[in-house]
Design an enzyme around this catalytic site. Sequence first.
Site, short mmCIF file in Angstrom:
data_model
loop_
_atom_site.label_atom_id
_atom_site.label_comp_id
_atom_site.label_asym_id
_atom_site.label_seq_id
_atom_site.Cartn_x
_atom_site.Cartn_y
_atom_site.Cartn_z
N GLY A 81 14.89 7.37 0.02
CA GLY A 81 15.16 6.11 0.72
C GLY A 81 15.22 4.92 -0.23
N ARG A 145 19.14 12.55 -0.55
CA ARG A 145 17.88 13.28 -0.33
C ARG A 145 17.97 14.77 -0.69
NH1 ARG A 145 13.91 10.39 1.87
NH2 ARG A 145 14.39 8.56 3.15
N ASP A 175 7.10 11.02 -3.83
CA ASP A 175 6.29 12.19 -4.20
C ASP A 175 7.14 13.46 -4.28
OD1 ASP A 175 6.53 11.80 -1.45
OD2 ASP A 175 4.72 12.89 -0.96
N LYS A 202 8.75 5.42 -6.85
CA LYS A 202 9.43 4.59 -5.86
C LYS A 202 9.05 5.00 -4.45
CE LYS A 202 12.09 6.16 -3.38
NZ LYS A 202 12.99 6.95 -2.54
N TYR A 243 5.46 -12.97 26.31
CA TYR A 243 5.81 -11.59 25.95
C TYR A 243 4.74 -10.93 25.09
CZ TYR A 243 10.64 -12.86 27.13
OH TYR A 243 11.77 -13.27 27.78
N ARG A 252 6.95 6.82 6.74
CA ARG A 252 7.12 8.17 7.32
C ARG A 252 5.81 8.82 7.75
NH1 ARG A 252 9.80 12.19 8.75
NH2 ARG A 252 7.80 13.22 8.97
N GLU A 311 5.43 3.96 12.15
CA GLU A 311 6.43 4.89 12.72
C GLU A 311 5.94 6.34 12.71
OE1 GLU A 311 10.17 5.06 10.57
OE2 GLU A 311 9.21 5.82 8.77
N GLU A 426 15.45 -3.21 7.51
CA GLU A 426 15.54 -4.65 7.16
C GLU A 426 14.88 -4.95 5.81
OE1 GLU A 426 14.55 -3.35 9.92
OE2 GLU A 426 15.38 -4.41 11.65
N ARG A 428 14.26 -2.58 3.19
CA ARG A 428 14.41 -1.63 2.07
C ARG A 428 15.38 -2.11 0.99
NH1 ARG A 428 14.87 4.49 3.97
NH2 ARG A 428 17.04 3.86 4.29
P1 FBP Z 1 11.27 7.59 0.71
O1 FBP Z 1 9.96 8.30 0.93
O2 FBP Z 1 12.35 8.46 0.23
O3 FBP Z 1 11.07 6.40 -0.18
O4 FBP Z 1 11.78 7.00 2.10
C1 FBP Z 1 10.88 6.44 3.00
C2 FBP Z 1 11.55 5.93 4.26
O5 FBP Z 1 11.99 4.60 4.09
C3 FBP Z 1 10.59 6.06 5.44
O6 FBP Z 1 9.80 4.91 5.58
C4 FBP Z 1 11.52 6.35 6.59
O7 FBP Z 1 10.92 7.13 7.59
C5 FBP Z 1 12.61 7.14 5.95
O8 FBP Z 1 12.68 6.72 4.61
C6 FBP Z 1 13.94 6.94 6.63
O9 FBP Z 1 14.86 7.79 6.04
P2 FBP Z 1 16.43 7.61 6.11
O10 FBP Z 1 16.79 6.58 5.11
O11 FBP Z 1 16.93 8.95 5.70
O12 FBP Z 1 16.81 7.20 7.49
#
Ligand code: FBP
Length: 551
Positions: A81, A145, A175, A202, A243, A252, A311, A426, A428
């Site tokens: 990601g 990926r 990792d 990263k 609200y 993740r 999430e 938003e 990344r």
């Molecule tokens: P990395 O572990 O590869 O850095 O990615 C993390 C992440 O941004 C998570 O926070 C998120 O769940 C996932 O990637 C989303 O993946 P994608 O970009 O494939 O939709």
Amino acid sequence: MELSALQKVRYTYKPKLPGSLSRLVTDIAVQLGSPTESISDQEALKARFKETYGKPLATFVQGKNDALSRRLSVGVILSGGQAPGGHNVITGLYDGLKKGNPGSKLFGFLGGPSGLIDNKQVEISGPMIDAYRNTGGFDMIGSGRTKIESPEQFAASLETAKKLNLDAVVIIGGDDSNTNAALLAEYFLAKDSNIQVIGCPKTIDGDLKNEHIEASFGFDTAVKTYSELIGNIARDSNSAKKYWHFIRLMGRSASHIALECALQTQPNVCFISEEVEAKELSLGQVVDQICGSVVKRAENKENFGVVLIPEGLVEFIPEVKKLIQELNDIMAAHEKDFSDLESFAARRDWLITWLSDPSAYLFKSLPEEFAKELLMDRDPHGNVRVSQIETEKLLMGMVESRLGDLKQAGTYKGKFSSLGHFFGYEGRCAFPTNFDADYCYSLGFSAFVLIASGLTGYLASVKNLTAPADQWIAGGVPLTMMMNMEHRHGADKPVIRKALVDLDGKPFKAFAAMRETWALKTCFVYPGSVQYYGPGEICDQPTITLKLEKS
Ligand code: FBP
């Protein structure tokens, strides 16, 4: 391409380097410590990493090092990601290589690790680097990926590296990608090739960290971006007073992002998945916790608030985790039978015949939209794509229904209206903060020093990150030092251990000490937007998590 005013100015920003890297390149020596051990499973890892296990820690110090002026060819990969600062790692690596020897070359593998396997690359030039200095995104060479795992993929990677006459490959990833880097370093040596492999830490998720890696890059910018947005929403909520905002945040597995955003903004409720799992909370108990805050605040006529949801939460609620695991197994074992069923209703009824009783009961009770999301395609590692699961909507619906019951019972008299948000993408690719710009450039430069000094199987490391940048300590950590064996997809595999939120750690304790007050009172903090120019106390501060961890 039309450039924004900020982008033009950011091109000229000079990232700060640790003192040890600011001198003449040939005056940067590498000091090696004693042999190291992996965090556990030493014997199994020694057997798996015959060539690279147990290397010493490396620290950069002042001293003569003529190796740094060698002419080198290096390939770089962005993996996984997006995370703010990736371009600066490449920039730091490029500048280091060219300072060492203007004849050195840097190739960028396109679209992630598959670029190495399929020999899809571009030679990175000076003008190309200058167009990406201090910018967000991974668009310079793209990311992917793909996991290098089959014998054919390893062999193809070596073939590409040999064809390009590479001295080294740098893998910028989390990792899993750095586990891949360790395996590749081992493979190259086992095949009598001297091509070195160096990793860089990263991930916005912040879960690649340990004693030697204080932070993964991108976390700083991502959490500050989300905290600005959460603060803006909290202020809107406090202005309109009508609200409840349910905000799901990326991450993740680990809840580092949610925890840091909570410390920065002081929401009414924030879940930490690791705690939910440790306390074995059910979905109903999670809902009750939110209702507790809604009911108490309604008694003070405050029918508004902010709830933060990591999430990964669904996978940490034990009953949902069990359901997801059962679904994964059934869908993998009977892939064709499952995909032959066309409608959701047919799939649900078929799955229920396979699920255990508690999982079947839970699956039946879930709203259709959410149940559908649990059946979506898995990622290349076999995981559910939690970024696609709208947990905030599930919780909004369940809270509303529970509040209805409480109203009937006469224990709740407020008004409840909710809005859902998801903050992930938003943050990344935002322009990296000064911290990430400096940290990433230093990591890239460190990768160059490790390569030129002949090391392989290392992760570039920059420590002492809460001090001013000139006091940062740069070097390298052997990848095997961060590894253990884990049972994944039916087999024991060597992996870099993921750092989840430590429930005994200072950041969690600071949050836990305040959350009851936040649940009741309106104590929002509005962090505002990331600042790039101005006094150090607003432009160069690390995250609260890092400060607490280092205090
Ligand atoms: P990395 O572990 O590869 O850095 O990615 C993390 C992440 O941004 C998570 O926070 C998120 O769940 C996932 O990637 C989303 O993946 P994608 O970009 O494939 O939709």
